[in-house]
Design a protein around this motif. Structure first.
Motif, short mmCIF file in Angstrom:
data_model
loop_
_atom_site.label_atom_id
_atom_site.label_comp_id
_atom_site.label_asym_id
_atom_site.label_seq_id
_atom_site.Cartn_x
_atom_site.Cartn_y
_atom_site.Cartn_z
N ARG A 32 56.60 61.30 41.10
CA ARG A 32 55.56 61.87 41.97
C ARG A 32 55.98 61.72 43.42
N ILE A 33 55.84 62.78 44.17
CA ILE A 33 56.10 62.76 45.60
C ILE A 33 54.77 63.04 46.30
N LEU A 34 54.35 62.11 47.15
CA LEU A 34 53.11 62.26 47.90
C LEU A 34 53.44 62.82 49.28
N VAL A 35 52.77 63.91 49.65
CA VAL A 35 52.99 64.53 50.95
C VAL A 35 51.68 64.45 51.73
N ASN A 36 51.72 63.82 52.90
CA ASN A 36 50.55 63.69 53.75
C ASN A 36 50.92 64.00 55.18
N LYS A 37 49.91 64.44 55.95
CA LYS A 37 50.09 64.66 57.38
C LYS A 37 49.19 63.69 58.11
N GLY A 38 49.64 63.24 59.27
CA GLY A 38 48.85 62.30 60.04
C GLY A 38 49.45 62.06 61.40
N VAL A 39 48.97 61.00 62.04
CA VAL A 39 49.42 60.62 63.38
C VAL A 39 50.00 59.21 63.31
N LEU A 40 51.17 59.04 63.88
CA LEU A 40 51.79 57.71 63.94
C LEU A 40 50.98 56.88 64.93
N GLU A 41 50.23 55.94 64.38
CA GLU A 41 49.25 55.21 65.19
C GLU A 41 49.81 54.00 65.91
N SER A 42 50.51 53.13 65.21
CA SER A 42 51.03 51.93 65.86
C SER A 42 52.28 51.43 65.15
N VAL A 43 53.02 50.60 65.89
CA VAL A 43 54.28 50.05 65.41
C VAL A 43 54.21 48.54 65.55
N TYR A 44 54.59 47.84 64.51
CA TYR A 44 54.62 46.38 64.50
C TYR A 44 56.04 45.93 64.17
N PRO A 45 56.33 44.62 64.27
CA PRO A 45 57.70 44.17 64.03
C PRO A 45 58.29 44.54 62.67
N SER A 46 57.48 44.60 61.62
CA SER A 46 58.06 44.90 60.31
C SER A 46 57.44 46.12 59.62
N ILE A 47 56.36 46.69 60.18
CA ILE A 47 55.71 47.84 59.57
C ILE A 47 55.29 48.84 60.65
N PHE A 48 54.95 50.06 60.21
CA PHE A 48 54.32 51.03 61.09
C PHE A 48 53.12 51.62 60.37
#
Length: 78
Positions: A32-48
């Motif tokens: 399964r491939i999930l395709v979503n659209k959104g806005v890159l909200e924030s960036v942290y040291p190990s995740i976004f």
């Protein structure tokens, strides 16, 4: 030949696009491939964090290693 990517370079690339629209292609398992659209909200040291367009209350988080291993693909729209 594809250039060698490191976690630091992936993080820098993603940090430069905070606030922009993105298209996510994520491996959902079992072919399964999930395709979503959104806005890159924030960036942290190990995740976004990406806030999904379809539901303004829903956010998804991914690690930079997900991008490195191509479990998640990001396409920056604007």
């Amino acid at each position: 030949m594809e250039r060698i990517r490191t976690l630091a370079s992936i993080k820098r690339d993603i940090e430069n696009h905070v606030g922009e629209k993105v298209t996510l292609k994520a491996n959902g398992g079992r072919r399964r491939i999930l395709v979503n659209k959104g806005v890159l909200e924030s960036v942290y040291p190990s995740i976004f964090v990406v806030r999904l367009e379809a539901d303004t209350q829903r956010t998804v988080t991914y690690s930079y290693s997900d991008v490195l291993t191509k479990t998640v693909q990001l396409v920056f729209v604007g």
